[in-house]
Design a protein around this motif. Structure first.
Motif, PDB file in Angstrom:
ATOM      1  N   UNK A 109      51.482  50.192  42.702  1.00 32.21           N
ATOM      2  CA  UNK A 109      52.239  48.965  42.438  1.00 32.21           C
ATOM      3  C   UNK A 109      51.980  47.928  43.530  1.00 32.21           C
ATOM      4  N   UNK A 110      51.875  48.380  44.777  1.00 35.62           N
ATOM      5  CA  UNK A 110      51.605  47.453  45.880  1.00 35.62           C
ATOM      6  C   UNK A 110      50.231  46.809  45.741  1.00 35.62           C
ATOM      7  N   UNK A 111      49.246  47.604  45.365  1.00 30.66           N
ATOM      8  CA  UNK A 111      47.887  47.079  45.177  1.00 30.66           C
ATOM      9  C   UNK A 111      47.880  46.057  44.044  1.00 30.66           C
ATOM     10  N   UNK A 112      48.442  46.412  42.902  1.00 31.98           N
ATOM     11  CA  UNK A 112      48.481  45.485  41.764  1.00 31.98           C
ATOM     12  C   UNK A 112      49.209  44.204  42.131  1.00 31.98           C
ATOM     13  N   UNK A 113      50.340  44.341  42.811  1.00 33.14           N
ATOM     14  CA  UNK A 113      51.145  43.181  43.179  1.00 33.14           C
ATOM     15  C   UNK A 113      50.395  42.268  44.137  1.00 33.14           C
ATOM     16  N   UNK A 114      49.712  42.845  45.101  1.00 31.51           N
ATOM     17  CA  UNK A 114      48.973  42.036  46.068  1.00 31.51           C
ATOM     18  C   UNK A 114      47.886  41.218  45.402  1.00 31.51           C
ATOM     19  N   UNK A 115      47.177  41.810  44.466  1.00 34.04           N
ATOM     20  CA  UNK A 115      46.089  41.086  43.813  1.00 34.04           C
ATOM     21  C   UNK A 115      46.588  40.056  42.804  1.00 34.04           C
ATOM     22  N   UNK A 116      47.770  40.274  42.242  1.00 35.33           N
ATOM     23  CA  UNK A 116      48.323  39.287  41.319  1.00 35.33           C
ATOM     24  C   UNK A 116      48.903  38.120  42.114  1.00 35.33           C
ATOM     25  N   UNK A 117      49.573  38.410  43.223  1.00 31.93           N
ATOM     26  CA  UNK A 117      50.205  37.356  44.016  1.00 31.93           C
ATOM     27  C   UNK A 117      49.197  36.543  44.813  1.00 31.93           C
ATOM     28  N   UNK A 118      48.085  37.168  45.193  1.00 35.34           N
ATOM     29  CA  UNK A 118      47.101  36.498  46.035  1.00 35.34           C
ATOM     30  C   UNK A 118      45.740  36.514  45.354  1.00 35.34           C
ATOM     31  N   UNK A 119      45.571  35.670  44.343  1.00 32.51           N
ATOM     32  CA  UNK A 119      44.306  35.668  43.599  1.00 32.51           C
ATOM     33  C   UNK A 119      43.155  35.111  44.428  1.00 32.51           C
ATOM     34  N   UNK A 120      41.975  35.336  43.931  1.00 34.38           N
ATOM     35  CA  UNK A 120      40.778  34.777  44.562  1.00 34.38           C
ATOM     36  C   UNK A 120      40.865  33.256  44.558  1.00 34.38           C
ATOM     37  N   UNK A 121      40.438  32.682  45.640  1.00 32.74           N
ATOM     38  CA  UNK A 121      40.441  31.220  45.710  1.00 32.74           C
ATOM     39  C   UNK A 121      39.175  30.660  45.074  1.00 32.74           C
ATOM     40  N   UNK A 122      39.282  29.501  44.461  1.00 31.58           N
ATOM     41  CA  UNK A 122      38.143  28.786  43.880  1.00 31.58           C
ATOM     42  C   UNK A 122      37.356  29.627  42.878  1.00 31.58           C
ATOM     43  N   UNK A 123      38.053  30.424  42.087  1.00 35.59           N
ATOM     44  CA  UNK A 123      37.398  31.260  41.075  1.00 35.59           C
ATOM     45  C   UNK A 123      37.649  30.638  39.704  1.00 35.59           C
ATOM     46  N   UNK A 124      36.620  30.059  39.092  1.00 37.13           N
ATOM     47  CA  UNK A 124      36.817  29.395  37.796  1.00 37.13           C
ATOM     48  C   UNK A 124      37.208  30.368  36.679  1.00 37.13           C
ATOM     49  N   UNK A 125      36.905  31.635  36.839  1.00 36.67           N
ATOM     50  CA  UNK A 125      37.250  32.603  35.793  1.00 36.67           C
ATOM     51  C   UNK A 125      38.463  33.438  36.186  1.00 36.67           C
ATOM     52  N   UNK A 126      39.301  32.884  37.084  1.00 36.21           N
ATOM     53  CA  UNK A 126      40.473  33.606  37.555  1.00 36.21           C
ATOM     54  C   UNK A 126      41.400  33.954  36.401  1.00 36.21           C
TER      55      UNK A 126
END
Length: 60
Positions: A10-27
């Protein structure tokens, strides 16, 4: 959650949802797939165990 794997997952999933890749057009909201989170969770658990760590629940 009573299983340490579930907490780590849950921590891993939450971290990646809350902090997405920057400048990613296909985010997308979930740029890490559930199976990738599961793999990372397994790797973290195995590494902790291999280094003598044990996850225990605090009492009360």
């Amino acid at each position: 959650m009573s299983n340490p794997r579930d907490v780590i997952y849950a921590a891993i999933q939450s971290a990646f949802v809350k902090y997405p890749r920057e400048d990613d057009p296909s985010w997308s909201d979930h740029w890490i797939q559930p199976e990738e989170s599961a793999h990372l969770t397994k790797a973290v658990m195995l590494e902790l165990e291999a280094n003598g760590f044990e996850i225990v629940r605090k009492s009360g």
